[in-house]
Design a protein around this motif. Structure first.
Motif, PDB file in Angstrom:
ATOM      1  N   PHE A  15     103.490   6.687  37.415  1.00 62.34           N
ATOM      2  CA  PHE A  15     103.489   7.227  38.829  1.00 62.34           C
ATOM      3  C   PHE A  15     102.219   8.400  38.704  1.00 62.34           C
ATOM      4  N   GLY A  16     101.351   8.122  39.668  1.00 60.45           N
ATOM      5  CA  GLY A  16     100.200   8.887  39.684  1.00 60.45           C
ATOM      6  C   GLY A  16      99.175   8.126  39.023  1.00 60.45           C
ATOM      7  N   ALA A  17      98.937   6.824  39.448  1.00 59.75           N
ATOM      8  CA  ALA A  17      98.206   5.904  38.627  1.00 59.75           C
ATOM      9  C   ALA A  17      96.648   6.289  38.893  1.00 59.75           C
ATOM     10  N   ALA A  18      96.227   6.992  40.147  1.00 63.22           N
ATOM     11  CA  ALA A  18      94.930   7.093  40.149  1.00 63.22           C
ATOM     12  C   ALA A  18      94.389   8.511  40.177  1.00 63.22           C
ATOM     13  N   GLY A  19      95.393   9.108  39.391  1.00 63.23           N
ATOM     14  CA  GLY A  19      95.163  10.637  39.207  1.00 63.23           C
ATOM     15  C   GLY A  19      94.219  11.018  38.299  1.00 63.23           C
ATOM     16  N   ASP A  20      94.178  12.210  38.086  1.00 65.78           N
ATOM     17  CA  ASP A  20      93.161  12.752  36.810  1.00 65.78           C
ATOM     18  C   ASP A  20      93.627  12.155  35.466  1.00 65.78           C
ATOM     19  N   GLY A  23      93.423   8.793  34.536  1.00 66.93           N
ATOM     20  CA  GLY A  23      92.155   8.354  34.236  1.00 66.93           C
ATOM     21  C   GLY A  23      91.528   8.803  32.739  1.00 66.93           C
ATOM     22  N   ARG A  24      91.857  10.242  32.678  1.00 66.60           N
ATOM     23  CA  ARG A  24      91.011  10.917  31.687  1.00 66.60           C
ATOM     24  C   ARG A  24      91.616  10.582  30.411  1.00 66.60           C
ATOM     25  N   LYS A  25      93.126  10.516  30.342  1.00 67.06           N
ATOM     26  CA  LYS A  25      93.935  10.644  28.982  1.00 67.06           C
ATOM     27  C   LYS A  25      94.728   9.413  28.847  1.00 67.06           C
ATOM     28  N   ILE A  48     101.406   2.979  39.868  1.00 68.89           N
ATOM     29  CA  ILE A  48     101.775   3.368  41.231  1.00 68.89           C
ATOM     30  C   ILE A  48     101.011   4.516  41.733  1.00 68.89           C
ATOM     31  N   ASP A  49     100.461   4.321  43.032  1.00 62.65           N
ATOM     32  CA  ASP A  49      99.979   5.553  43.667  1.00 62.65           C
ATOM     33  C   ASP A  49      99.863   5.263  45.246  1.00 62.65           C
ATOM     34  N   ARG A  50      99.384   6.397  45.965  1.00 63.87           N
ATOM     35  CA  ARG A  50      99.344   5.977  47.368  1.00 63.87           C
ATOM     36  C   ARG A  50      97.922   5.628  47.536  1.00 63.87           C
ATOM     37  N   ALA A  51      96.935   5.454  46.889  1.00 59.36           N
ATOM     38  CA  ALA A  51      95.591   4.869  47.020  1.00 59.36           C
ATOM     39  C   ALA A  51      95.724   3.611  47.512  1.00 59.36           C
ATOM     40  N   GLN A  90     100.544  -0.282  45.604  1.00 58.69           N
ATOM     41  CA  GLN A  90     100.519   0.916  46.394  1.00 58.69           C
ATOM     42  C   GLN A  90     101.879   1.322  46.984  1.00 58.69           C
ATOM     43  N   GLY A  91     102.096   2.693  46.761  1.00 55.87           N
ATOM     44  CA  GLY A  91     103.616   3.040  47.430  1.00 55.87           C
ATOM     45  C   GLY A  91     103.646   4.600  47.447  1.00 55.87           C
ATOM     46  N   ASP A  92     104.761   4.946  48.138  1.00 57.32           N
ATOM     47  CA  ASP A  92     104.840   6.679  48.216  1.00 57.32           C
ATOM     48  C   ASP A  92     105.962   6.653  47.158  1.00 57.32           C
ATOM     49  N   THR A 125     102.497  13.019  37.704  1.00 56.57           N
ATOM     50  CA  THR A 125     102.533  13.390  39.306  1.00 56.57           C
ATOM     51  C   THR A 125     102.578  14.836  39.203  1.00 56.57           C
ATOM     52  N   PRO A 126     102.412  15.459  40.568  1.00 57.25           N
ATOM     53  CA  PRO A 126     102.845  16.885  40.392  1.00 57.25           C
ATOM     54  C   PRO A 126     104.199  17.048  40.476  1.00 57.25           C
ATOM     55  N   PRO A 127     104.562  18.260  39.754  1.00 54.73           N
ATOM     56  CA  PRO A 127     106.092  18.734  39.389  1.00 54.73           C
ATOM     57  C   PRO A 127     106.980  18.288  40.293  1.00 54.73           C
ATOM     58  N   ARG A 128     106.733  18.469  41.583  1.00 55.43           N
ATOM     59  CA  ARG A 128     107.562  18.422  42.706  1.00 55.43           C
ATOM     60  C   ARG A 128     108.399  17.143  42.790  1.00 55.43           C
ATOM     61  N   GLU A 156     105.625  14.925  32.579  1.00 55.49           N
ATOM     62  CA  GLU A 156     104.511  15.935  32.024  1.00 55.49           C
ATOM     63  C   GLU A 156     104.918  17.509  32.323  1.00 55.49           C
ATOM     64  N   LYS A 157     104.319  18.288  31.983  1.00 57.71           N
ATOM     65  CA  LYS A 157     104.370  19.567  32.039  1.00 57.71           C
ATOM     66  C   LYS A 157     103.846  19.970  33.349  1.00 57.71           C
ATOM     67  N   PRO A 158     104.050  21.109  34.033  1.00 60.59           N
ATOM     68  CA  PRO A 158     105.036  22.057  33.887  1.00 60.59           C
ATOM     69  C   PRO A 158     106.437  21.772  33.967  1.00 60.59           C
ATOM     70  N   PHE A 159     107.338  22.139  32.934  1.00 60.71           N
ATOM     71  CA  PHE A 159     108.746  22.197  33.154  1.00 60.71           C
ATOM     72  C   PHE A 159     109.357  23.285  33.912  1.00 60.71           C
ATOM     73  N   GLY A 431      95.061  12.640  22.046  1.00 61.06           N
ATOM     74  CA  GLY A 431      96.066  13.521  21.729  1.00 61.06           C
ATOM     75  C   GLY A 431      97.377  12.848  22.460  1.00 61.06           C
ATOM     76  N   TYR A 432      97.096  11.939  23.159  1.00 59.81           N
ATOM     77  CA  TYR A 432      98.283  10.993  23.931  1.00 59.81           C
ATOM     78  C   TYR A 432      98.757   9.933  23.111  1.00 59.81           C
ATOM     79  N   GLU A 433      97.926   9.434  22.324  1.00 58.75           N
ATOM     80  CA  GLU A 433      98.378   8.288  21.602  1.00 58.75           C
ATOM     81  C   GLU A 433      99.759   8.313  20.930  1.00 58.75           C
TER      82      GLU A 433
HETATM   83  N1  LIG Z   1      95.113  16.297  34.438  1.00 62.79           N
HETATM   84  C1  LIG Z   1      95.215  17.077  33.070  1.00 62.79           C
HETATM   85  O1  LIG Z   1      94.470  17.074  32.379  1.00 62.79           O
HETATM   86  C2  LIG Z   1      96.754  17.140  32.945  1.00 62.79           C
HETATM   87  C3  LIG Z   1      97.028  17.960  31.615  1.00 62.79           C
HETATM   88  C4  LIG Z   1      98.327  18.276  31.279  1.00 62.79           C
HETATM   89  C5  LIG Z   1      99.432  17.923  32.169  1.00 62.79           C
HETATM   90  N2  LIG Z   1      99.018  17.285  33.435  1.00 62.79           N
HETATM   91  C6  LIG Z   1     100.447  17.141  34.447  1.00 62.79           C
HETATM   92  O2  LIG Z   1     100.079  15.721  34.833  1.00 62.79           O
HETATM   93  C7  LIG Z   1     100.530  15.561  36.251  1.00 62.79           C
HETATM   94  C8  LIG Z   1      99.641  14.872  36.906  1.00 62.79           C
HETATM   95  O3  LIG Z   1      98.332  15.748  37.087  1.00 62.79           O
HETATM   96  P1  LIG Z   1      96.974  14.917  37.434  1.00 62.79           P
HETATM   97  O4  LIG Z   1      95.915  15.989  37.217  1.00 62.79           O
HETATM   98  O5  LIG Z   1      96.742  13.658  37.092  1.00 62.79           O
HETATM   99  O6  LIG Z   1      97.572  15.172  39.136  1.00 62.79           O
HETATM  100  P2  LIG Z   1      96.542  14.499  40.054  1.00 62.79           P
HETATM  101  O7  LIG Z   1      95.401  14.275  39.851  1.00 62.79           O
HETATM  102  O8  LIG Z   1      96.949  15.123  41.550  1.00 62.79           O
HETATM  103  O9  LIG Z   1      97.390  13.124  40.280  1.00 62.79           O
HETATM  104  C9  LIG Z   1      98.700  12.618  41.033  1.00 62.79           C
HETATM  105  C10 LIG Z   1      98.252  11.419  41.727  1.00 62.79           C
HETATM  106  O10 LIG Z   1      99.648  10.973  42.486  1.00 62.79           O
HETATM  107  C11 LIG Z   1      99.227  10.775  43.705  1.00 62.79           C
HETATM  108  N3  LIG Z   1     100.165  10.960  44.760  1.00 62.79           N
HETATM  109  C12 LIG Z   1     100.583  12.402  45.135  1.00 62.79           C
HETATM  110  N4  LIG Z   1     101.638  12.301  46.040  1.00 62.79           N
HETATM  111  C13 LIG Z   1     101.873  11.177  46.211  1.00 62.79           C
HETATM  112  C14 LIG Z   1     103.075  10.334  46.892  1.00 62.79           C
HETATM  113  N5  LIG Z   1     103.902  11.044  47.580  1.00 62.79           N
HETATM  114  N6  LIG Z   1     103.148   8.954  46.641  1.00 62.79           N
HETATM  115  C15 LIG Z   1     102.292   8.424  45.764  1.00 62.79           C
HETATM  116  N7  LIG Z   1     101.039   8.918  45.267  1.00 62.79           N
HETATM  117  C16 LIG Z   1     101.016  10.138  45.242  1.00 62.79           C
HETATM  118  C17 LIG Z   1      97.938  11.698  44.087  1.00 62.79           C
HETATM  119  O11 LIG Z   1      97.247  11.040  45.226  1.00 62.79           O
HETATM  120  P3  LIG Z   1      96.359  12.045  45.995  1.00 62.79           P
HETATM  121  O12 LIG Z   1      94.875  12.380  45.218  1.00 62.79           O
HETATM  122  O13 LIG Z   1      95.961  11.369  47.334  1.00 62.79           O
HETATM  123  O14 LIG Z   1      97.103  13.487  46.508  1.00 62.79           O
HETATM  124  C18 LIG Z   1      97.275  11.375  42.837  1.00 62.79           C
HETATM  125  O15 LIG Z   1      96.500  10.125  42.741  1.00 62.79           O
HETATM  126  C19 LIG Z   1     100.890  17.024  36.727  1.00 62.79           C
HETATM  127  O16 LIG Z   1     102.277  17.511  36.567  1.00 62.79           O
HETATM  128  C20 LIG Z   1     100.063  18.015  35.732  1.00 62.79           C
HETATM  129  O17 LIG Z   1     100.707  19.256  35.579  1.00 62.79           O
HETATM  130  C21 LIG Z   1      97.888  17.036  33.861  1.00 62.79           C
END
Ligand SMILES: NC(=O)c1ccc[n+]([C@@H]2O[C@H](COP(=O)([O-])OP(=O)(O)OC[C@H]3O[C@@H](n4cnc5c(N)ncnc54)[C@H](OP(=O)(O)O)[C@@H]3O)[C@@H](O)[C@H]2O)c1
Length: 503
Positions: A15-20, A23-25, A48-51, A90-92, A125-128, A156-159, A431-433
């Motif tokens: 969940f959050g497949a198009a997120g940072d 892609g990075r880790k 799964i992501d909304r993109a 694609q999905g919410d 995904t964001p923690p919410r 994922e953190k934050p918990f 670090g995730y392997e």
């Molecule tokens: N990035 C890191 O290096 C890192 C390191 C340690 C922990 N974390 C944790 O990992 C989690 C993810 O972080 P991230 O940086 O990857 O966040 P992110 O880049 O915001 O990725 C979240 C993804 O979920 C999508 N999304 C948001 N709301 C959605 C919804 N209602 N339905 C479907 N898709 C939705 C976002 O789309 P939009 O872009 O359109 O909003 C985005 O593609 C967080 O809890 C963060 O604290 C991240």
């Protein structure tokens, strides 16, 4: 050489497949596991992501970023052979239809890829969304473990962002998944050097007998970042250094350093000991917050190259006059026989001179009777220090005293060095392997249990309460590019200690 077994056949749903993070880790970590032949032949991934994308577009999207993030170890041949196992939906996250679609898609993929119905749900995904997604997975029947098949959830953190929200998150997750299905990830615990602390302590006969207050004077744990707030301003300005780093990374390191030997390498035996030691840390009274905790915020300054760096309050998207701390130092005392009277100093901060994570074990002084009448005074004989470097230059060094050649009885401190890469080479790793591999294999040793998370928050909550009741009046109080506020030095000086100059 023994090679590890492959993971059981399974599908990972991100969940959050198009997120940072993905892609990075996560995708590079899956790639590294595949390149080491550790993934089952029957394996698939669903993002799964909304993109707005289909599976082909998602594969193209991943291909574009993979080479960048995997770097010199990227092989196009391997990538092309594995990428057809990646699917996209694609999905919410908050729409029930996403979960009925997911269920159908999983059944289809199980047929296509021969996977038996083991599913790992990764909440990147964001923690919410953590509790919301878990609850919808449960309602759609995807959390149920039946017929020997497993269903696991990586969170994922934050918990949480304080004790109450952490307890609430645990309660929410437990309504949908059982504790043994929940894997709370702290990527620090995926680092080889962190895992090696346990091997160093418990796998060597010379270490553990002197790992106590009889021989150890104090312990320092440093997690220093040279970067500022970067692109995390909206999160960080609410969280601050304490919430961002202490209940998770710093206390994870402390618990491995300070825990009693577990009676086996079983996940719960180890996590029991880690939680126990956190519960033995003397709780902070409001008075102790004033004397044993230091907060800081960086002012403008310059880095080692002489480049000017802005003050935290002048960084983009930081609130005017923000009182968020970017630096924390703590003095902790652990009420056990092993650690009676041994201070544990923890510090973490942004815009410090170097990126460096390390643990320094400072041993007590030798009596030095034989040097009494010589040119060396007791205070000139440096104490022995064991330095465990988590990053960079992963390794361990032991600082001890040697005689300087010549007729005078002069001493000098020398280093005995072990560098991880000298012995074991550089293995590509995000670090995730290890963590993803362990979760698929059902090994929870390196993941946080609910009680461990709550014990961490219980410790820091009184500090957060005092700090929010008494907003800092001296911020900013350290220059970017320095080692933090003067008060952090004073914290150690009161006990005749000083921060290791090594970093
Ligand atoms: N990035 C890191 O290096 C890192 C390191 C340690 C922990 N974390 C944790 O990992 C989690 C993810 O972080 P991230 O940086 O990857 O966040 P992110 O880049 O915001 O990725 C979240 C993804 O979920 C999508 N999304 C948001 N709301 C959605 C919804 N209602 N339905 C479907 N898709 C939705 C976002 O789309 P939009 O872009 O359109 O909003 C985005 O593609 C967080 O809890 C963060 O604290 C991240």
């Amino acid at each position: 050489m023994t090679t590890a077994a492959k993971t059981p056949p399974s599908v990972i749903v991100i969940f959050g497949a198009a997120g940072d993070l993905t892609g990075r880790k996560l995708v590079p970590a899956l790639y590294h596991l595949a390149s080491q032949e550790l993934l089952a032949n029957e394996f698939a991934m669903i993002g799964i992501d909304r993109a707005d994308m289909d599976s082909q577009a998602y594969r193209d999207y991943l291909s574009a970023s993979a080479e960048d993030h995997i770097g010199k170890h990227f092989s196009d041949e391997l990538w092309q052979s594995k990428i057809p196992r990646a699917y996209y939906m694609q999905g919410d996250f908050l729409d029930d239809k996403t979960y009925t679609d997911l269920k159908k898609k999983l059944l289809k993929i199980d047929k296509e890829q021969n996977t038996p119905g083991n599913y790992l749900f990764y909440l990147a995904t964001p923690p919410r969304f953590f509790g919301e997604i878990a609850q919808r997975l449960k309602s759609s029947g995807l959390a149920e473990e039946e017929n020997g098949l497993w269903r696991r959830l990586i969170v994922e953190k934050p918990f949480g962002n304080d004790l109450q929200s952490a307890q609430e998150l645990n309660r929410n997750l437990h309504q949908s998944f059982q504790e043994h299905q929940i894997y709370r990830i702290d990527h620090y615990l995926g680092k080889e050097t962190v895992q090696n602390i346990m091997t160093y302590r418990f796998g060597n006969g010379t270490v553990e007998p002197i790992w106590n207050h009889h021989y150890i004077d104090h312990v320092q744990i440093t997690v220093a970042e040279s970067l500022g707030v970067e692109n995390r301003a909206s999160y960080y300005d609410h969280a601050g250094a304490m919430r961002d780093m202490v209940p998770n990374h710093l206390l994870a390191l402390l618990s491995i350093i300070a825990m009693e030997p577990p009676n086996s390498f079983n996940a719960d035996a180890i996590r029991d000991e880690q939680t126990k030691v956190l519960k033995c840390i003397q709780p902070f009274s409001p008075e102790m917050v004033l004397t044993h905790a230091v907060r800081g915020q960086y002012d403008e300054g310059q880095n080692e190259q002489g480049d000017r760096m802005p003050a935290y309050r002048d960084e983009p998207d930081i609130a005017d006059g923000s009182n968020t701390e970017t630096y924390v130092a703590l003095k902790l005392m652990i009420d056990t026989w092993r650690w009676a009277g041994v201070p544990f100093y923890l510090r973490t901060g942004k815009r410090l001179p170097k990126r460096c994570t390390e643990v320094v074990i400072q041993y007590r002084h030798a009596p030095n009777m034989m040097f009494r009448d010589a040119l060396v005074k007791r205070n000139n004989v440096a104490p022995n220090r064991l330095v465990i470097r988590i990053q960079p230059n992963e390794g361990i060094s032991l600082q001890f005293n040697a005689k300087v050649p010549g007729t005078l009885p002069r001493l000098s401190t020398v280093n005995m060095e072990f560098n991880y890469s000298d012995y074991f080479g550089d293995k590509p790793s995000t670090g995730y392997e290890t963590l993803i591999y362990d979760c698929m294999c059902g090994d929870a040793t390196l993941f946080k249990r609910a009680d461990n998370i709550e014990a961490g928050w219980e410790l820091v909550q009184p500090i957060l309460d005092v700090w929010s009741a008494l907003p800092a009046r001296t911020f900013p109080n350290y220059a970017a590019g320095s080692w933090g506020p003067q008060k952090a030095d004073d914290l150690l000086a009161k006990a005749g200690h000083q921060w290791s100059t090594h970093p």
